[in-house]
Design a protein around this motif. Structure first.
Motif, PDB file in Angstrom:
ATOM      1  N   LEU A  28       0.822  -1.218   0.000  1.00  0.00           N
ATOM      2  CA  LEU A  28       0.000   0.000   0.000  1.00  0.00           C
ATOM      3  C   LEU A  28       0.851   1.261   0.000  1.00  0.00           C
ATOM      4  O   LEU A  28       0.561   2.218  -0.706  1.00  0.00           O
ATOM      5  N   ASP A  29       1.897   1.259   0.807  1.00  0.00           N
ATOM      6  CA  ASP A  29       2.785   2.426   0.844  1.00  0.00           C
ATOM      7  C   ASP A  29       3.358   2.699  -0.547  1.00  0.00           C
ATOM      8  O   ASP A  29       3.417   3.844  -0.998  1.00  0.00           O
ATOM      9  N   GLY A  38       0.829   4.139  -2.896  1.00  0.00           N
ATOM     10  CA  GLY A  38       0.619   5.557  -2.600  1.00  0.00           C
ATOM     11  C   GLY A  38       1.732   6.428  -3.157  1.00  0.00           C
ATOM     12  O   GLY A  38       1.489   7.480  -3.742  1.00  0.00           O
ATOM     13  N   THR A  39       2.962   5.984  -2.966  1.00  0.00           N
ATOM     14  CA  THR A  39       4.096   6.765  -3.464  1.00  0.00           C
ATOM     15  C   THR A  39       4.064   6.807  -4.987  1.00  0.00           C
ATOM     16  O   THR A  39       4.283   7.854  -5.606  1.00  0.00           O
ATOM     17  N   ARG A  45       1.489   6.572  -6.853  1.00  0.00           N
ATOM     18  CA  ARG A  45       0.379   7.430  -7.251  1.00  0.00           C
ATOM     19  C   ARG A  45       0.805   8.896  -7.249  1.00  0.00           C
ATOM     20  O   ARG A  45       0.514   9.641  -8.189  1.00  0.00           O
ATOM     21  N   ALA A  46       1.502   9.294  -6.191  1.00  0.00           N
ATOM     22  CA  ALA A  46       1.953  10.688  -6.092  1.00  0.00           C
ATOM     23  C   ALA A  46       2.857  11.050  -7.270  1.00  0.00           C
ATOM     24  O   ALA A  46       2.710  12.114  -7.880  1.00  0.00           O
ATOM     25  N   ILE A  61       0.636  11.046 -10.591  1.00  0.00           N
ATOM     26  CA  ILE A  61      -0.278  12.199 -10.673  1.00  0.00           C
ATOM     27  C   ILE A  61       0.537  13.418 -11.102  1.00  0.00           C
ATOM     28  O   ILE A  61       0.162  14.159 -12.017  1.00  0.00           O
ATOM     29  N   GLU A  72       9.062  21.773  -5.329  1.00  0.00           N
ATOM     30  CA  GLU A  72       8.312  21.642  -4.082  1.00  0.00           C
ATOM     31  C   GLU A  72       7.518  20.335  -3.988  1.00  0.00           C
ATOM     32  O   GLU A  72       7.461  19.704  -2.935  1.00  0.00           O
ATOM     33  N   GLY A 109       8.036  17.322  -1.299  1.00  0.00           N
ATOM     34  CA  GLY A 109       6.913  16.863  -0.481  1.00  0.00           C
ATOM     35  C   GLY A 109       6.731  15.356  -0.557  1.00  0.00           C
ATOM     36  O   GLY A 109       6.542  14.684   0.464  1.00  0.00           O
ATOM     37  N   GLN A 132       9.481  13.804   1.537  1.00  0.00           N
ATOM     38  CA  GLN A 132       9.310  13.877   2.996  1.00  0.00           C
ATOM     39  C   GLN A 132       8.390  12.777   3.500  1.00  0.00           C
ATOM     40  O   GLN A 132       8.584  12.198   4.558  1.00  0.00           O
ATOM     41  N   LYS A 133       7.366  12.521   2.693  1.00  0.00           N
ATOM     42  CA  LYS A 133       6.412  11.465   3.040  1.00  0.00           C
ATOM     43  C   LYS A 133       7.084  10.095   2.921  1.00  0.00           C
ATOM     44  O   LYS A 133       6.961   9.241   3.789  1.00  0.00           O
ATOM     45  N   SER A 158       0.814   7.417   2.446  1.00  0.00           N
ATOM     46  CA  SER A 158       0.581   7.656   1.028  1.00  0.00           C
ATOM     47  C   SER A 158      -0.411   6.677   0.413  1.00  0.00           C
ATOM     48  O   SER A 158      -1.136   7.026  -0.496  1.00  0.00           O
ATOM     49  N   GLY A 159      -0.451   5.443   0.920  1.00  0.00           N
ATOM     50  CA  GLY A 159      -1.360   4.489   0.289  1.00  0.00           C
ATOM     51  C   GLY A 159      -2.615   4.232   1.094  1.00  0.00           C
ATOM     52  O   GLY A 159      -3.316   3.259   0.847  1.00  0.00           O
ATOM     53  N   TYR A 185       1.424  17.466  -0.309  1.00  0.00           N
ATOM     54  CA  TYR A 185       2.348  16.504   0.299  1.00  0.00           C
ATOM     55  C   TYR A 185       3.337  17.147   1.264  1.00  0.00           C
ATOM     56  O   TYR A 185       3.993  16.466   2.044  1.00  0.00           O
ATOM     57  N   SER A 186       3.487  18.466   1.134  1.00  0.00           N
ATOM     58  CA  SER A 186       4.477  19.128   1.975  1.00  0.00           C
ATOM     59  C   SER A 186       3.819  20.240   2.789  1.00  0.00           C
ATOM     60  O   SER A 186       3.100  21.056   2.203  1.00  0.00           O
ATOM     61  N   ALA A 201       4.833  16.993   5.205  1.00  0.00           N
ATOM     62  CA  ALA A 201       4.237  15.662   5.307  1.00  0.00           C
ATOM     63  C   ALA A 201       3.448  15.526   6.612  1.00  0.00           C
ATOM     64  O   ALA A 201       3.828  16.097   7.632  1.00  0.00           O
TER      65      ALA A 201
END
Lengths: 252, 166
Positions: free
Chosen positions: A46-47, A50-51, A53-54, A57, A121, A125, A128-129, B54-55, B84-85, B87
């Motif tokens: 899942l992580d 998500g990454t 996807r970011a 996108i 930016e 972001g 960082q996530k 994120s997921g 996202y920032s 986070a």
């Protein structure tokens, strides 16, 4: 290539890398050897989704042709996929999965720690996530490296074989082509060559704790940045994309 | 002609405060800290959210919930975007939200990401939400959702979820 095309390509590479690894981790669902591990692997999947996807996108926005993350994930063929080779390797036995993930997780933590300083930016972001999650992933895979490597005679042997097998795919993570160089020089991307020493010391330390040996073979495979993959990726994409392609308007 | 929208951003925040987290319904999405910004422009509203993980599948659910609530308020266009920032961090959980988690049976994050223990990567001492004992042990780093680990209490023997500190 325009600056926009370069950034788009960069987003595809990282988006694909996480997406492909996510799919591999998802394949462990219901196949984990204990319930906790089954949950761990699908959580990690899942992580990565998500990454991915970011990245996708943002890639779609940068490209500016109105393609969504789903268009990019499900409607590109193998030769238009640019994920790191290591992520597409089949799960094999549990040691193979752990060896593959460990090599990648160690890279990802270093990569995102650098990308967090990006002048872009959005990328900073995303990084960082991703750092927070990469820490958990690396903890998970290195714990297993030590547990299996320094475990029984059989688990040690399996872990060593897995390390030997995955080794030739690790060089690909640090490769820099014109696109990477361009973005690294602009302060947007990461100079992956510079991560190699730190990565190697993570590997050396963990392998030492795990009583495992670093392979001597330094022949490294390449190709992912040009869309050239191992035979494993085509099969994986065929399964992953079949539903979206058979029913392009499907919603769930 | 349609009535012009007279709702203020403050009132929108009040509505958002009522939307529960789909996985942990005792806290709202604003208590969780995922709503970062609200901007009204005519009959359109733009809302920025920061995903927890994120997921996290819950993200899609509350994206839909926000949309539905905003349409109920009369907005014709609802734009939800991800920021996202900076986070998302559990440091944004209020003391009140932490209390609610505990009452619900989920151990809230211990301390903040600025604590020495966290920075050194050490495992936290987690208090059992049932009997408050600190004699607990992690059974799995990954729990029922991405944001939680699985623990068990060695005194009351109850297993419980721990909301990870990130």
């Amino acid at each position: 290539m325009t600056a926009q095309e370069i950034l788009f390509q960069y987003c595809l590479r990282m988006g694909d890398t996480h997406n492909v690894l996510a799919h591999r981790m998802g394949e462990w669902c219901t196949n984990g050897h204990i319930l906790e591990e089954d949950i761990a692997m699908t959580n990690i999947a899942l992580d990565h989704i998500g990454t991915s996807r970011a990245w996708l996108i943002y890639g779609g926005d940068v490209e500016g042709k109105g393609r969504t993350e789903d268009d990019l994930a499900f409607h590109r063929d193998e030769r238009s996929y640019f994920n790191m080779l290591i992520t597409e390797l089949p799960n094999g036995n549990f040691a193979d999965t752990i060896a593959r993930n460990f090599m990648f997780d160690a890279f990802a933590l270093l990569y995102y720690s650098e990308l967090a300083n990006s002048s872009d930016e959005t990328l900073a972001g995303i990084a960082q996530k991703a750092i927070k999650e990469a820490k958990y992933h690396l903890k998970h895979s290195s714990n297993w490296m030590v547990r299996l490597g320094d475990g029984t005679e059989e688990s040690h042997q399996k872990m060593q074989i897995a390390i030997n097998e995955v080794w030739r795919f690790t060089g690909n993570m640090f490769e820099m082509d014109d696109i990477d160089q361009n973005l690294a020089d602009a302060g947007i991307g990461v100079d992956c060559e510079k991560l190699k020493d730190a990565w190697m010391s993570t590997i050396v330390n963990t392998l030492k704790d795990a009583t495992l040996t670093i392979p001597e073979n330094n022949y490294m495979l390449t190709g992912s940045k040009k869309g050239v993959h191992t035979e494993a990726l085509g099969h994986m994409l065929a399964e992953m994309q079949s539903l979206a392609r058979a029913y392009p308007d499907a919603k769930w | 002609m349609k009535e012009p929208i007279t709702i203020t951003e403050l009132e929108v925040w009040k509505v958002l405060e009522q939307i529960p987290d789909p996985e942990i319904p005792v806290i709202s999405i604003t208590e969780l800290g995922v709503v970062r910004d609200v901007k009204i422009e005519g009959s359109a509203i733009a809302i920025k959210i920061t995903p927890t993980y994120s997921g996290c599948p819950a993200t899609n659910v509350f994206e839909q919930d926000i949309k539905t609530e905003m349409e109920k308020l009369g907005f014709e266009q609802v734009n939800i975007s991800f920021q996202y920032s900076p986070a998302w961090t559990t440091d944004w959980l209020s003391e009140e939200a932490r209390e609610k988690l505990r009452d619900f049976g989920i151990a809230p994050p211990e301390g903040t990401t600025k604590d020495k223990k966290f920075l050194l990567g050490e495992d936290p001492t987690v208090k059992c939400p049932q009997c408050k004992s600190t004699n607990t042990v992690m059974t799995s780093q990954f729990g029922s959702t991405a944001c939680k680990s699985l623990y068990k209490c060695q005194d009351c023997l109850e297993p419980f979820d721990y909301f990870k500190c990130i």
